[in-house]
Design a protein around this motif. Structure first.
Motif, PDB file in Angstrom:
ATOM      1  N   SER A  38      46.595  25.551  71.977  1.00  0.00           N
ATOM      2  CA  SER A  38      45.467  26.452  71.748  1.00  0.00           C
ATOM      3  C   SER A  38      45.891  27.928  71.701  1.00  0.00           C
ATOM      4  O   SER A  38      45.071  28.792  71.418  1.00  0.00           O
ATOM      5  CB  SER A  38      44.406  26.256  72.827  1.00  0.00           C
ATOM      6  OG  SER A  38      44.971  26.515  74.091  1.00  0.00           O
ATOM      7  N   VAL A  39      47.169  28.203  71.977  1.00  0.00           N
ATOM      8  CA  VAL A  39      47.633  29.597  71.947  1.00  0.00           C
ATOM      9  C   VAL A  39      47.630  30.120  70.519  1.00  0.00           C
ATOM     10  O   VAL A  39      48.247  29.538  69.633  1.00  0.00           O
ATOM     11  CB  VAL A  39      49.057  29.713  72.543  1.00  0.00           C
ATOM     12  CG1 VAL A  39      49.590  31.125  72.398  1.00  0.00           C
ATOM     13  CG2 VAL A  39      49.054  29.316  74.004  1.00  0.00           C
ATOM     14  N   GLU A  40      46.910  31.206  70.293  1.00  0.00           N
ATOM     15  CA  GLU A  40      46.782  31.769  68.947  1.00  0.00           C
ATOM     16  C   GLU A  40      47.735  32.941  68.739  1.00  0.00           C
ATOM     17  O   GLU A  40      48.264  33.126  67.659  1.00  0.00           O
ATOM     18  CB  GLU A  40      45.358  32.296  68.739  1.00  0.00           C
ATOM     19  CG  GLU A  40      44.298  31.237  68.712  1.00  0.00           C
ATOM     20  CD  GLU A  40      44.002  30.786  67.297  1.00  0.00           C
ATOM     21  OE1 GLU A  40      43.635  31.621  66.462  1.00  0.00           O
ATOM     22  OE2 GLU A  40      44.134  29.557  67.042  1.00  0.00           O
ATOM     23  N   ALA A  41      47.874  33.758  69.766  1.00  0.00           N
ATOM     24  CA  ALA A  41      48.724  34.938  69.631  1.00  0.00           C
ATOM     25  C   ALA A  41      49.169  35.413  71.005  1.00  0.00           C
ATOM     26  O   ALA A  41      48.441  35.267  71.991  1.00  0.00           O
ATOM     27  CB  ALA A  41      47.960  36.065  68.923  1.00  0.00           C
ATOM     28  N   VAL A  42      50.371  35.967  71.060  1.00  0.00           N
ATOM     29  CA  VAL A  42      50.887  36.561  72.299  1.00  0.00           C
ATOM     30  C   VAL A  42      51.466  37.932  71.957  1.00  0.00           C
ATOM     31  O   VAL A  42      52.205  38.068  70.992  1.00  0.00           O
ATOM     32  CB  VAL A  42      51.995  35.677  72.937  1.00  0.00           C
ATOM     33  CG1 VAL A  42      52.543  36.343  74.194  1.00  0.00           C
ATOM     34  CG2 VAL A  42      51.476  34.293  73.263  1.00  0.00           C
ATOM     35  N   ARG A  43      51.074  38.941  72.729  1.00  0.00           N
ATOM     36  CA  ARG A  43      51.677  40.270  72.580  1.00  0.00           C
ATOM     37  C   ARG A  43      52.313  40.622  73.922  1.00  0.00           C
ATOM     38  O   ARG A  43      51.678  40.469  74.966  1.00  0.00           O
ATOM     39  CB  ARG A  43      50.619  41.329  72.231  1.00  0.00           C
ATOM     40  CG  ARG A  43      49.860  41.101  70.956  1.00  0.00           C
ATOM     41  CD  ARG A  43      50.644  41.359  69.715  1.00  0.00           C
ATOM     42  NE  ARG A  43      50.890  42.787  69.470  1.00  0.00           N
ATOM     43  CZ  ARG A  43      51.623  43.227  68.457  1.00  0.00           C
ATOM     44  NH1 ARG A  43      52.199  42.391  67.618  1.00  0.00           N
ATOM     45  NH2 ARG A  43      51.805  44.522  68.288  1.00  0.00           N
ATOM     46  N   ALA A  44      53.541  41.086  73.867  1.00  0.00           N
ATOM     47  CA  ALA A  44      54.248  41.414  75.102  1.00  0.00           C
ATOM     48  C   ALA A  44      54.262  42.922  75.311  1.00  0.00           C
ATOM     49  O   ALA A  44      54.353  43.692  74.356  1.00  0.00           O
ATOM     50  CB  ALA A  44      55.670  40.876  75.044  1.00  0.00           C
ATOM     51  N   GLY A  45      54.141  43.342  76.550  1.00  0.00           N
ATOM     52  CA  GLY A  45      54.173  44.760  76.861  1.00  0.00           C
ATOM     53  C   GLY A  45      54.833  45.000  78.208  1.00  0.00           C
ATOM     54  O   GLY A  45      55.386  44.083  78.803  1.00  0.00           O
ATOM     55  N   PHE A  55      51.007  23.808  74.751  1.00  0.00           N
ATOM     56  CA  PHE A  55      49.799  24.659  74.759  1.00  0.00           C
ATOM     57  C   PHE A  55      49.425  24.994  73.323  1.00  0.00           C
ATOM     58  O   PHE A  55      49.705  26.090  72.830  1.00  0.00           O
ATOM     59  CB  PHE A  55      50.050  25.929  75.573  1.00  0.00           C
ATOM     60  CG  PHE A  55      50.347  25.684  77.015  1.00  0.00           C
ATOM     61  CD1 PHE A  55      49.336  25.326  77.901  1.00  0.00           C
ATOM     62  CD2 PHE A  55      51.634  25.792  77.499  1.00  0.00           C
ATOM     63  CE1 PHE A  55      49.611  25.087  79.239  1.00  0.00           C
ATOM     64  CE2 PHE A  55      51.922  25.557  78.838  1.00  0.00           C
ATOM     65  CZ  PHE A  55      50.909  25.199  79.708  1.00  0.00           C
ATOM     66  N   ILE A  73      57.590  33.952  72.852  1.00  0.00           N
ATOM     67  CA  ILE A  73      56.818  33.378  73.959  1.00  0.00           C
ATOM     68  C   ILE A  73      55.759  32.428  73.409  1.00  0.00           C
ATOM     69  O   ILE A  73      55.552  31.333  73.925  1.00  0.00           O
ATOM     70  CB  ILE A  73      56.169  34.491  74.808  1.00  0.00           C
ATOM     71  CG1 ILE A  73      57.257  35.332  75.480  1.00  0.00           C
ATOM     72  CG2 ILE A  73      55.236  33.907  75.854  1.00  0.00           C
ATOM     73  CD1 ILE A  73      56.738  36.574  76.175  1.00  0.00           C
ATOM     74  N   THR A  75      51.845  49.057  75.620  1.00  0.00           N
ATOM     75  CA  THR A  75      51.742  47.947  74.659  1.00  0.00           C
ATOM     76  C   THR A  75      52.208  48.406  73.285  1.00  0.00           C
ATOM     77  O   THR A  75      52.125  49.588  72.955  1.00  0.00           O
ATOM     78  CB  THR A  75      50.272  47.480  74.533  1.00  0.00           C
ATOM     79  OG1 THR A  75      49.445  48.626  74.359  1.00  0.00           O
ATOM     80  CG2 THR A  75      49.824  46.735  75.758  1.00  0.00           C
ATOM     81  N   ALA A  99      57.403  29.223  72.473  1.00  0.00           N
ATOM     82  CA  ALA A  99      57.786  28.454  73.661  1.00  0.00           C
ATOM     83  C   ALA A  99      56.566  27.774  74.276  1.00  0.00           C
ATOM     84  O   ALA A  99      56.623  26.616  74.688  1.00  0.00           O
ATOM     85  CB  ALA A  99      58.454  29.371  74.678  1.00  0.00           C
ATOM     86  N   LEU A 100      55.444  28.494  74.325  1.00  0.00           N
ATOM     87  CA  LEU A 100      54.225  27.915  74.899  1.00  0.00           C
ATOM     88  C   LEU A 100      53.754  26.735  74.054  1.00  0.00           C
ATOM     89  O   LEU A 100      53.346  25.697  74.585  1.00  0.00           O
ATOM     90  CB  LEU A 100      53.120  28.979  74.996  1.00  0.00           C
ATOM     91  CG  LEU A 100      53.322  30.038  76.089  1.00  0.00           C
ATOM     92  CD1 LEU A 100      52.286  31.146  75.963  1.00  0.00           C
ATOM     93  CD2 LEU A 100      53.229  29.403  77.473  1.00  0.00           C
TER      94      LEU A 100
END
Lengths: 82, 82
Positions: A33-40, A31, A22, A9, A25-26
């Motif tokens: 309610s999405v607060e944060a996205v971290r990609a790994g 969507f 991402i 990560t 896009a969500l």
């Protein structure tokens, strides 16, 4: 024979453009309610090694040498008998 | 607020050139015990949702609609109170 599940990560302070894309896009898909996205990265590595400690040491070494960039990434892994 | 940890992996029968490349690189580095490497994605998604079931449904929907390609990929996720 062991199966290592390796998770790589980005460190929390490092910018994550992939995650931001991402997230955008969500939200565009509805969507809200999405607060944060971290990609790994997620890797499954099968090693032909009968000793668990040796296998662990090898995976540790692989992460250090190739799989993760220690400047910007963290890694952790789990071992499983395979 | 929940944190979802999403794992997206290629189905076992699908070719994985990224995994093969990593396997080759590890063997070149001297890790001769490496038998197989499969590469996947790992995502951490924070959703602002107080109900666990609703949050789960949303993550499921996100995987179905955007995060995984159901033709070639499998996904699974874990929820964590955040």
């Amino acid at each position: 024979m062991y199966l290592a599940k390796v998770y790589v990560t980005l460190k929390p302070t490092v910018n994550d453009p992939q995650g931001l894309t991402i997230k955008g896009a969500l939200q565009t898909l509805g969507f809200s309610s999405v607060e944060a996205v971290r990609a790994g990265k997620y890797l499954e590595i099968r090693v032909n090694e009968s000793n668990l400690d040796t296998a662990k040491d090898q995976i540790q070494e692989m992460c250090r040498k190739l799989l993760a960039n220690p400047v910007i990434e963290n890694y952790r892994f789990e071992m499983e008998k395979a």
